[in-house]
Enzyme design. Structure first.
Site, PDB file in Angstrom:
ATOM      1  N   LEU A  38     -34.741  13.123   9.765  1.00 50.61           N
ATOM      2  CA  LEU A  38     -34.085  12.413   8.722  1.00 50.61           C
ATOM      3  C   LEU A  38     -33.497  10.999   9.232  1.00 50.61           C
ATOM      4  CD1 LEU A  38     -31.580  14.326   6.641  1.00 50.61           C
ATOM      5  CD2 LEU A  38     -33.869  13.741   6.276  1.00 50.61           C
ATOM      6  N   HIS A  58     -34.468  15.458   0.478  1.00 50.92           N
ATOM      7  CA  HIS A  58     -33.769  14.372   0.994  1.00 50.92           C
ATOM      8  C   HIS A  58     -34.755  13.063   0.756  1.00 50.92           C
ATOM      9  CE1 HIS A  58     -31.526  11.422   3.412  1.00 50.92           C
ATOM     10  NE2 HIS A  58     -30.651  12.278   3.455  1.00 50.92           N
ATOM     11  N   HIS A  62     -34.729  19.423   2.615  1.00 53.02           N
ATOM     12  CA  HIS A  62     -33.433  19.175   3.333  1.00 53.02           C
ATOM     13  C   HIS A  62     -32.585  20.147   3.506  1.00 53.02           C
ATOM     14  CE1 HIS A  62     -30.349  17.049   5.354  1.00 53.02           C
ATOM     15  NE2 HIS A  62     -29.607  16.731   4.334  1.00 53.02           N
ATOM     16  N   GLU A 109     -28.542   9.167   5.350  1.00 54.22           N
ATOM     17  CA  GLU A 109     -27.974   8.574   3.914  1.00 54.22           C
ATOM     18  C   GLU A 109     -27.251   7.181   4.230  1.00 54.22           C
ATOM     19  OE1 GLU A 109     -27.801  10.726   0.104  1.00 54.22           O
ATOM     20  OE2 GLU A 109     -25.485  11.045   0.762  1.00 54.22           O
ATOM     21  N   ARG A 138     -26.891  18.653  -4.393  1.00 59.24           N
ATOM     22  CA  ARG A 138     -25.649  18.716  -3.475  1.00 59.24           C
ATOM     23  C   ARG A 138     -25.399  17.280  -3.236  1.00 59.24           C
ATOM     24  NH1 ARG A 138     -25.081  18.125   2.077  1.00 59.24           N
ATOM     25  NH2 ARG A 138     -27.048  17.955   2.464  1.00 59.24           N
ATOM     26  N   PHE A 171     -20.466   7.768  -0.175  1.00 63.13           N
ATOM     27  CA  PHE A 171     -21.552   8.438  -0.289  1.00 63.13           C
ATOM     28  C   PHE A 171     -22.063   8.644  -1.807  1.00 63.13           C
ATOM     29  CE2 PHE A 171     -23.324  11.358   3.153  1.00 63.13           C
ATOM     30  CZ  PHE A 171     -23.182  10.277   4.047  1.00 63.13           C
ATOM     31  N   ARG A 206     -29.346  12.182  -4.403  1.00 63.33           N
ATOM     32  CA  ARG A 206     -30.453  12.187  -3.686  1.00 63.33           C
ATOM     33  C   ARG A 206     -31.555  12.835  -4.435  1.00 63.33           C
ATOM     34  NH1 ARG A 206     -27.904  15.426   1.469  1.00 63.33           N
ATOM     35  NH2 ARG A 206     -27.122  13.584   2.613  1.00 63.33           N
ATOM     36  N   GLN A 228     -32.819  20.725  -2.100  1.00 54.91           N
ATOM     37  CA  GLN A 228     -32.907  19.372  -1.906  1.00 54.91           C
ATOM     38  C   GLN A 228     -33.697  18.630  -1.152  1.00 54.91           C
ATOM     39  OE1 GLN A 228     -29.044  17.383  -0.504  1.00 54.91           O
ATOM     40  NE2 GLN A 228     -29.049  16.844  -2.464  1.00 54.91           N
TER      41      GLN A 228
END
Length: 577
Positions: free
Chosen positions: A252, A238, A351, A255, A386, A122, A286, A236
């Site tokens: 969403l 996204h 997000h 990711e 995050r 990630f 992000r 955050q």
């Protein structure tokens, strides 16, 4: 006339039935402590079920050199030094146990041919440490936890809205609420209360939260109980939220789509990430990807609808079907779009609340005796950015710890001081709203509030905009005093929306105050009038009421973790306005 109240007593009350609340309830039940969990949504439909990409733990199943220390270093690095090192250590060190707990409850993780848990990359992780189940990891975790709670006989009340945590002499003694369908009132007496009711991202117009969740309930419940809010400005965005259809704006695109090789392009067809992070490109963090997309759109290189393109159509069809089944399905359902053939139009979407209720790192107590907070409701792990996959593991690690702490608190409590006056105030608040018959419409005010936050405190902020936002919010709060609340045959949703509005107004006030105070750009918080990092602001901002903000020092990072961190915390390539 006040509707009859149902009195319930339990040792520990858990507010919120997502991953964090359920994990805490399971811990309590396994320890033989009486527990009651309740949520305003059905238990299988908690926000956790939307989490797509995965859950982090340095299991080293794919990359043997991974360690919890490296996971901690990556988390602190990407928090722009605003995460609490103690919180980070507890989560990263306890992560493997969190995964083992899920396995024990029957979670179906994706596995390699030899049976070990599969892990994927990630953004901004040094190694592959994100365990997953397709691209619907959160749904499987939620299912697994609900099943375990049912096995243990944990009583769960769905569709109950908590309006107030009951406190006397800075010690909790329960909560007050009502049933969303029937309006029936509840007075719940408890030795300890665990607050796991999510964040405040619904106060923006485009958000990955659904209509009536993450409205800032945790913030209001904690503050009215005597708690405080830490870093509410650190939200955050996204990078990849859908633009349409309107009723699903902000939904969403996982990711995982970028993790599997998806490419971002502007209206000119350029892979624009080369301008912002040439090394990591689409696998950047992000906050950088969101800011890059925002910048492209702002400078006129966006799509006609005000977004950018995310393209996976160059990937083999099998890859998309196996690794991104949910993304494929969602786009087909919402837009009749085949992502194996066409790019997806996306834009940044609110997000995740990285700040939240102030808690102590070691036990997530709030400073109000017997009140604990965890998950997105709490703060301390994420700082100003995050890492994808860290929020789910936080639920399991602190769910276990908070369950244990609440159990101890309940068992050691010698008496429970209640207060008829405090219950009376909670009752009067509900009665007052039910009697409200003013001209203002709750839904219209919610929309006005979201418009204000979107315009004044979005991806990029500045002093003039934030001050204007505070003024607009004041006007919305004045109008809130004139609302009409009309329960109907379908239930008491209107009353719930009125409380949601109260919560959102408090969360918005905290966010605007703190965003104004943080005169720098760091991680997700971009101030176009203060584009640089300010060393003196490497602190947490703690909000205890309108305009009341104190600066809190962050503990030192241990040397062994510090040695594993890169030294490139810069704002380079971050801000263009």
């Amino acid at each position: 006339m006040t509707m009859a109240e149902q009195q319930i007593a339990t040792s520990v009350l858990v507010i919120g039935t997502g991953g964090g609340g359920l994990r805490a309830a399971i811990e309590l039940a396994e320890r033989g402590v009486e527990v009651l969990a309740l949520g305003k949504r059905p238990r299988n439909d908690a926000h956790t079920s939307l989490a797509a990409g995965g859950i982090n733990a340095a299991l080293a199943t794919m990359d043997p050199e991974d360690t919890w220390q490296q996971h901690a270093a990556d988390t602190l690095q990407e928090s722009y030094l605003l995460a609490n090192p103690d919180t980070v250590r507890i989560v990263t060190e306890g992560a493997a146990q969190g995964i083992a707990d899920l396995e024990r409850y029957g979670m179906p993780f994706a596995r390699e041919a030899d049976g070990r848990i599969s892990q994927r990359f990630f953004g901004a992780h040094t190694y592959r440490r994100t365990a997953f189940a397709g691209d619907y990891t959160g749904l499987e975790i939620q299912r697994t936890l609900v099943n375990r709670a049912v096995q243990l006989g944990v009583p769960i009340l769905d569709n109950v809205y908590v309006t107030r945590i009951l406190v006397r002499d800075n010690t909790v003694f329960g909560a007050y609420g009502f049933d969303l369908d029937t309006g029936r009132r509840y007075v719940i007496h408890a030795d300890a209360v665990i607050l796991a009711a999510g964040g405040h991202t619904r106060i923006w117009r485009r958000t990955s939260s659904r209509r009536d969740e993450n409205t800032g309930d945790s913030f209001r419940l904690a503050v009215t109980a005597g708690g405080r809010i830490r870093d509410p400005e650190l939200v955050q965005f996204h990078p990849s939220g859908l633009l349409e259809p309107e009723n699903a704006a902000g939904t969403l695109v996982s990711e995982a789509a970028r993790g599997e090789g998806g490419q971002l392009r502007n209206a000119l067809g350029e892979r624009f990430m080369s301008r912002y992070d040439a090394e990591r490109m689409e696998l950047s963090t992000r906050d950088r990807v969101a800011l890059a997309a925002y910048t492209e759109i702002k400078e006129g290189r966006g799509t006609p609808k005000g977004g950018v393109w995310l393209d996976v159509s160059h990937l083999p069809r099998e890859t998309i079907m196996q690794r991104l089944p949910r993304v494929y399905q969602t786009l087909l359902e919402l837009q009749m779009l085949d992502i194996t053939q066409h790019p997806i139009e996306i834009a940044p979407t609110a997000h995740y609340s990285m700040g939240g209720v102030w808690v102590r790192a070691e036990d997530h107590s709030t400073g109000v005796d017997g009140l604990y907070a965890l998950g997105e409701a709490a703060s301390g792990l994420h700082g100003a950015n995050r890492l994808g996959g860290n929020s789910l593991i936080e639920l399991l690690v602190f769910g276990r710890i908070v369950g244990e702490e609440a159990a101890k608190f309940s068992m050691n409590r010698e008496s429970q001081q209640r207060s008829a006056d405090v219950v009376g105030e909670a009752r009067a608040e509900v009665d007052g709203l039910l009697a409200a018959d003013g001209p203002e419409n709750v839904r219209a005010l919610q929309r006005a509030l979201r418009d204000t936050l979107t315009a004044r405190a979005g991806v990029v902020r500045d002093e003039a905009g934030l001050l204007a936002g505070i003024e607009e919010l004041g006007e919305i709060e004045e109008r809130t005093a004139q609302i009409g609340v009309h329960p109907d045959i379908a239930g008491f949703q209107d009353l719930a929306h009125a409380f949601d509005l109260k919560s959102s107004a408090l969360a918005a006030r905290a966010t605007l105050d703190a965003a104004l105070e943080r005169r720098e750009s760091r991680g997700c918080h971009n101030r176009s009038d203060f584009p640089d990092l300010d060393e003196s602001l490497q602190v947490n901002l703690v909000w205890s009421g309108p305009g009341e903000i104190t600066r809190e020092r962050i503990p030192e990072i241990p040397a062994e973790i510090r040695a594993l961190m890169r030294d490139d915390i810069s704002t380079e390539g971050k801000l263009v306005e």
